[in-house]
Design an enzyme around this catalytic site. Sequence first.
Site: not given
Ligand code: NDP
Ligand code: GDR
Length: 351
Positions: A132, A134, A155
Amino acid sequence: MKKALITGITGQDGSYLAEFLLSKGYEVHGLIRRASTFNTRRIDHIYRDPHPNGGELPFYLHYGDISVPESLMDLIYNIQPDEIYHLAAQSHVRVSFDMPEYTGNITGLGAIRVLEAIRKSGCKARFYQASSSEMFGGAKPPQNEQTPFEPRSPYAAAKVYAYWVTRNYREGYGLFACNGILFNHESPRRGETFVTRKITRAVAAIMAGKQRYLYLGNLDAKRDWGYAPEYVEAMWLMLQQDRPDDYVIGTGEAHSVREFLDEAFGYVGLDWHDYVRIDPRYFRPTEVDFLLADASKARRELGWEPKVRFHELVRIMVDADLELMGLTAPGEGKRILAERFSSGWHRWEHQ
Ligand code: NDP
Ligand code: GDR
C-alpha cells in the site's frame, strides 16, 4: 485452465479480481471467513449454486481465516494454484489505531502465513502481495519504488512487514513474489467507511431526504484516487512478467478530501458546506498528508495506464449511489464507463 486463489475475495478488490480472472478463463478459488450474516454480496452475481443445473462458472469458495495457518496450508496444497493474490487484511487505517495488535496479526503476519504455506506445501504458485501507498506515510511526494517507507499507522507498519517478507521469500527461496504498491483506488463497491464512499453515499442519502449532515475528519489530506477495476488488472499483469518485481500503481494526480467534496456535491448541484460537519473522532493520531504516485515503472514495464481520472471516478461513484438509493442519476459516470469499457469484463449493473 489456470487456477488462481484469492484471499480477501469478498472485498472491493477481491470481487473485481475474481470477475477479471474468470473473464480470462481462470478457475478461481476464494478464501472466505464465516460470518453470522452474508458477507458475499460483492460476489453473489458470479457465485452459482454448485448443485446439478446450478454451477456454470469455475468459481469456488472455501472457508478459512488468514489467522489460521493450517487452513491456508491445506487449501494451497489441495488446490495447487498457479497464482495466489493475497488481498485479505484489516484494511482500515483509522481502525488500526483502535486494534493495533489485531491489525499486525492479520495485515502483517497474514502475509507470512500465506508465504510459508506456499513454501511448505511445495506449491509453485506465483504470489501477489497487496502492498500500500500508506507505507510511504510521511515521505515527500511523488512516491515511487525507490522512496523510503515512513509508515504513520499500525496498518502501514504491518504492510511494511508484509512487503519485506514478500521480498525476503523472493530473494531467499526463489519464489515468484511481487509487491503491488497500490495507491487509493475506489469504486461503487468501496467499503462504506472509507472517505470517498462515505461521501458519495451521503450525497445520495441527502438527495433522498434521508440524511441531514455528513460528519468527517481531516479535509486537507491529499490522496491519489484511481478506479479499482483498473488496479486489479495491474495485479494480474505483475504476475505475467518474466521475473518478479515490485511496482507502484496510481494515477499521478492528487486531490484533497475537500476537492472530493466539491466534485461530489457539485455534481448534483449542492454546496457541501451546508451539509458537512467536522467530528474529531475521525482524526487519526498521526495523519498521512500527501500521497501522489509516480507510476512510471508500471507504465514502462507493464504497459499499465489508468483511463479513469479523478472527476470521472467521482461521477461513477455518485451515479451508482444515487441509483442504489432508487433515484435517477445524472448519468455522466455511467456514460464514461460505457464509452471506456465497452468490451470490458465488468458491467454497470454489477457495480
Ligand atoms: P476490503 O477491506 O474491501 O477487503 C478486505 C478483505 O479481507 C475482505 O474480503 C475481508 O473479508 C478479508 N479479510 C479481513 N480479515 C480477514 C481474515 N482474518 N481472514 C480472511 N479474510 C479476511 O479491502 P480492499 O479490497 O479495498 O483492499 C484489498 C487489499 O489491498 C487489502 O489488503 C488492502 O489493505 C490493500 N490495499 C487497498 C487499497 C485500496 O485503496 N483499496 C490500496 C492499497 C492496498 P470480510 O468480507 O469477511 O470482511
Ligand atoms: P486511507 O483511506 O486511510 O487513505 O486508506 P480513507 O478513505 O480511510 O482516508 C482517506 C483520507 O480521508 C481522511 N478522512 C476520512 N477518512 C475516513 N475513513 N472517514 C472520514 O470520516 C474521514 N474524514 C477525513 C482520512 O483522515 C485520510 O486522510 C485507504 C485504505 O484502502 C487502505 O487499506 C489502503 O492501503 C490505502 O487507502 C492506500
